[in-house]
Motif scaffolding. Sequence first.
Motif, mmCIF file in Angstrom:
data_model
loop_
_atom_site.group_PDB
_atom_site.id
_atom_site.type_symbol
_atom_site.label_atom_id
_atom_site.label_comp_id
_atom_site.label_asym_id
_atom_site.label_seq_id
_atom_site.Cartn_x
_atom_site.Cartn_y
_atom_site.Cartn_z
ATOM 1 N N MET A 1 -63.613 7.452 44.126
ATOM 2 C CA MET A 1 -63.832 6.006 44.083
ATOM 3 C C MET A 1 -63.912 5.469 45.508
ATOM 4 O O MET A 1 -63.142 5.875 46.383
ATOM 5 C CB MET A 1 -62.699 5.311 43.323
ATOM 6 C CG MET A 1 -62.549 5.780 41.890
ATOM 7 S SD MET A 1 -61.251 4.915 40.974
ATOM 8 C CE MET A 1 -62.003 3.311 40.720
ATOM 9 N N LYS A 3 -63.316 3.083 48.586
ATOM 10 C CA LYS A 3 -62.213 2.228 48.981
ATOM 11 C C LYS A 3 -62.718 0.784 49.004
ATOM 12 O O LYS A 3 -63.831 0.512 49.455
ATOM 13 C CB LYS A 3 -61.707 2.626 50.365
ATOM 14 C CG LYS A 3 -60.540 1.787 50.875
ATOM 15 C CD LYS A 3 -60.072 2.303 52.229
ATOM 16 C CE LYS A 3 -58.999 1.405 52.831
ATOM 17 N NZ LYS A 3 -57.813 1.307 51.962
ATOM 18 N N ILE A 4 -61.904 -0.142 48.526
ATOM 19 C CA ILE A 4 -62.263 -1.559 48.515
ATOM 20 C C ILE A 4 -61.590 -2.241 49.701
ATOM 21 O O ILE A 4 -60.385 -2.125 49.899
ATOM 22 C CB ILE A 4 -61.862 -2.231 47.196
ATOM 23 C CG1 ILE A 4 -62.479 -1.469 46.011
ATOM 24 C CG2 ILE A 4 -62.302 -3.687 47.187
ATOM 25 C CD1 ILE A 4 -63.981 -1.392 46.022
ATOM 26 N N ASP A 13 -67.084 -2.295 49.573
ATOM 27 C CA ASP A 13 -66.598 -0.933 49.391
ATOM 28 C C ASP A 13 -66.866 -0.114 50.649
ATOM 29 O O ASP A 13 -67.426 -0.613 51.634
ATOM 30 C CB ASP A 13 -67.201 -0.286 48.135
ATOM 31 C CG ASP A 13 -68.714 -0.166 48.177
ATOM 32 O OD1 ASP A 13 -69.292 -0.115 49.284
ATOM 33 O OD2 ASP A 13 -69.336 -0.106 47.099
ATOM 34 N N GLU A 59 -64.677 -3.693 35.099
ATOM 35 C CA GLU A 59 -64.483 -2.714 36.168
ATOM 36 C C GLU A 59 -63.156 -2.878 36.891
ATOM 37 O O GLU A 59 -62.857 -2.147 37.832
ATOM 38 C CB GLU A 59 -65.597 -2.820 37.209
ATOM 39 C CG GLU A 59 -66.993 -2.611 36.672
ATOM 40 C CD GLU A 59 -67.668 -3.926 36.288
ATOM 41 O OE1 GLU A 59 -68.608 -3.880 35.497
ATOM 42 O OE2 GLU A 59 -67.233 -4.978 36.789
ATOM 43 N N LEU A 60 -62.351 -3.845 36.466
ATOM 44 C CA LEU A 60 -61.080 -4.122 37.141
ATOM 45 C C LEU A 60 -60.017 -4.489 36.122
ATOM 46 O O LEU A 60 -60.295 -5.228 35.163
ATOM 47 C CB LEU A 60 -61.252 -5.274 38.135
ATOM 48 C CG LEU A 60 -59.995 -5.730 38.886
ATOM 49 C CD1 LEU A 60 -59.502 -4.642 39.838
ATOM 50 C CD2 LEU A 60 -60.264 -7.021 39.659
ATOM 51 N N CYS A 92 -57.844 5.389 34.520
ATOM 52 C CA CYS A 92 -58.754 4.391 35.094
ATOM 53 C C CYS A 92 -59.644 5.019 36.165
ATOM 54 O O CYS A 92 -60.846 4.731 36.238
ATOM 55 C CB CYS A 92 -57.954 3.228 35.686
ATOM 56 S SG CYS A 92 -57.203 2.160 34.437
ATOM 57 N N GLU A 93 -59.053 5.881 36.978
ATOM 58 C CA GLU A 93 -59.839 6.562 38.007
ATOM 59 C C GLU A 93 -60.969 7.383 37.382
ATOM 60 O O GLU A 93 -62.108 7.378 37.867
ATOM 61 C CB GLU A 93 -58.942 7.465 38.851
ATOM 62 C CG GLU A 93 -59.693 8.219 39.934
ATOM 63 C CD GLU A 93 -58.852 9.281 40.615
ATOM 64 O OE1 GLU A 93 -59.418 10.045 41.429
ATOM 65 O OE2 GLU A 93 -57.643 9.372 40.337
ATOM 66 N N TYR A 98 -61.077 0.016 38.707
ATOM 67 C CA TYR A 98 -60.082 -0.303 39.730
ATOM 68 C C TYR A 98 -58.919 -1.082 39.107
ATOM 69 O O TYR A 98 -59.056 -1.706 38.057
ATOM 70 C CB TYR A 98 -60.718 -1.110 40.857
ATOM 71 C CG TYR A 98 -61.671 -0.305 41.699
ATOM 72 C CD1 TYR A 98 -61.214 0.431 42.788
ATOM 73 C CD2 TYR A 98 -63.035 -0.265 41.411
ATOM 74 C CE1 TYR A 98 -62.084 1.181 43.567
ATOM 75 C CE2 TYR A 98 -63.915 0.481 42.175
ATOM 76 C CZ TYR A 98 -63.432 1.203 43.259
ATOM 77 O OH TYR A 98 -64.295 1.950 44.017
ATOM 78 N N ALA A 182 -57.373 4.582 42.201
ATOM 79 C CA ALA A 182 -57.771 3.393 41.439
ATOM 80 C C ALA A 182 -57.103 2.120 41.954
ATOM 81 O O ALA A 182 -57.611 1.017 41.749
ATOM 82 C CB ALA A 182 -57.431 3.586 39.958
ATOM 83 N N ILE A 184 -56.064 -0.867 44.194
ATOM 84 C CA ILE A 184 -56.626 -1.570 45.343
ATOM 85 C C ILE A 184 -55.695 -2.624 45.927
ATOM 86 O O ILE A 184 -55.916 -3.058 47.062
ATOM 87 C CB ILE A 184 -57.974 -2.223 44.991
ATOM 88 C CG1 ILE A 184 -57.812 -3.240 43.853
ATOM 89 C CG2 ILE A 184 -59.008 -1.177 44.645
ATOM 90 C CD1 ILE A 184 -59.089 -4.018 43.554
ATOM 91 N N LYS A 282 -53.066 -1.035 50.991
ATOM 92 C CA LYS A 282 -53.669 -1.824 49.920
ATOM 93 C C LYS A 282 -53.548 -3.308 50.273
ATOM 94 O O LYS A 282 -52.666 -3.707 51.031
ATOM 95 C CB LYS A 282 -52.971 -1.563 48.583
ATOM 96 C CG LYS A 282 -52.771 -0.101 48.255
ATOM 97 C CD LYS A 282 -54.066 0.656 48.106
ATOM 98 C CE LYS A 282 -53.816 2.117 47.754
ATOM 99 N NZ LYS A 282 -55.055 2.881 47.592
#
Length: 487
Positions: A1, A3-4, A13, A59-60, A92-93, A98, A182, A184, A282
Amino acid sequence: MEKIIVDGKRLVDSLGRERIFNGLNVCDKGVYNKKTGNRDYGTLWHKGLAKELKENGFELIRLGLIWDAVEPKKGEYNKEYIDFILDILDECESEGIYVFLDMHQDLYSGFGDGCGDGAPDWACLTDKYKYHKAKFVWAEGYFWGRAVHRAFDNFWSNKDGVQDDYHKMWSHIAETAGNRPAVIGYDVMNEPFPGKSGGKIFKKIIGSLIKTTITDSAISKGKLLKYALSNKDRHKVLDLYGGDELRKITKAADGLGKEFDEKKYSPFLNKAAEALNKINDKFIIIENSYFSNLGIPCTTPAPEKDGKKFSAVFAPHAYDFMVDTPSYKYASNERIKAIFDEHLRTQERLDVPVIVGEWGGFTEGNEWFHHIKFLLELFDSRKWSQTYWTYFNGILESEVTQKVLCRPHPVAVTGKIIDYKHDRENETFTLTYEQEKDYEGATEIFIHKPVKEIKTDGEIEEEKITETRSILKIKTAVGTNKIEIKF
């Protein structure tokens, strides 16, 4: 995934693409067990839920954790519960969803079988006051509950080190769960409440309500009396209190709200940000206080140390007064916009991205869908991500999900978004953005139903437009790009 990362008011991202998140709250507050006198947790999530969420365009997840579940005994962390959370994060991953972790509370604690949730019994320092169950509405403990007020006051003053214990508990969560790909961000406390001064805020609001009703010429006294005496039109009483009137009423409590935000909540948030940042990087969620849900300005500063700001996101909450009642179909778009306009001013002050943490609601029928659609359009116009409140068994199959929440939206954009819009009436979706370089990844758009036509100068990488739901990937060039989709 990927990174945000926080980039000014945008989320991007690791490929540099701007991200917009369509999300949902999943918060298991526990079920009181009469036999044990404790709450049982872990019944809301089921295997495969992450896949179901992704298929519906989420998605979150704002994943609610409960202090009582994490640390039922002082200094002893519940490995079984934490492992359960880790399994959710891994699931979730695997689906590309996320998560930001929310330490949830309502009324500070459930106090056994009460209607709140949050702190374990050992952390409920109420002194001589005893908790009493709600008689009218679940939130009344906030308004006049002395045990709730005292528990918060003792928490903010760190009596017997109870706030220190909270930070230690969060550090344990960050150490065990924070490195999962997952995750963030950390939502350190849901809707922080001032304590005794919160009761004072409530009294000021009620006093201001009475004064405004009497003195404000914009409120028709004739209509007020007519509606109040009518069984059929009683809901129209609240229509007399639009956004301007709401702000006149809540303004009386601005000073107390500011005092809490800056003297109690801000130091708490700074302490959490510093401790958690040492563990992993995070972002920290800045929430508004409980009463800022009504439009009282949030004045909490961005968390920082020695003049350097921590990576942070603002996650405001707001609901109309009609929420979760049969009268939700009468919810006021004007009133809720006034509250979110105040949150917009907070975003401008903080200069951070927004993920609306809680909004929406649920009731029978579909006459309230106009309100949900209005809010989605408002969030889209401001390029805000959001997590709808809340998941329950059956919501994914419900009409509000299938006809309202499941919708086309940008997922990842190779450039800076100018605007995007879902036109429900004409069944179109448009996205415009400025691309300043070539990107490794593509622009991704969630499509909720088969596509009839796509207009773009870009190259469609994955053409799944005949499928019911999928991610449309389009590779575009440097310059201003506009993508138009017809359903």
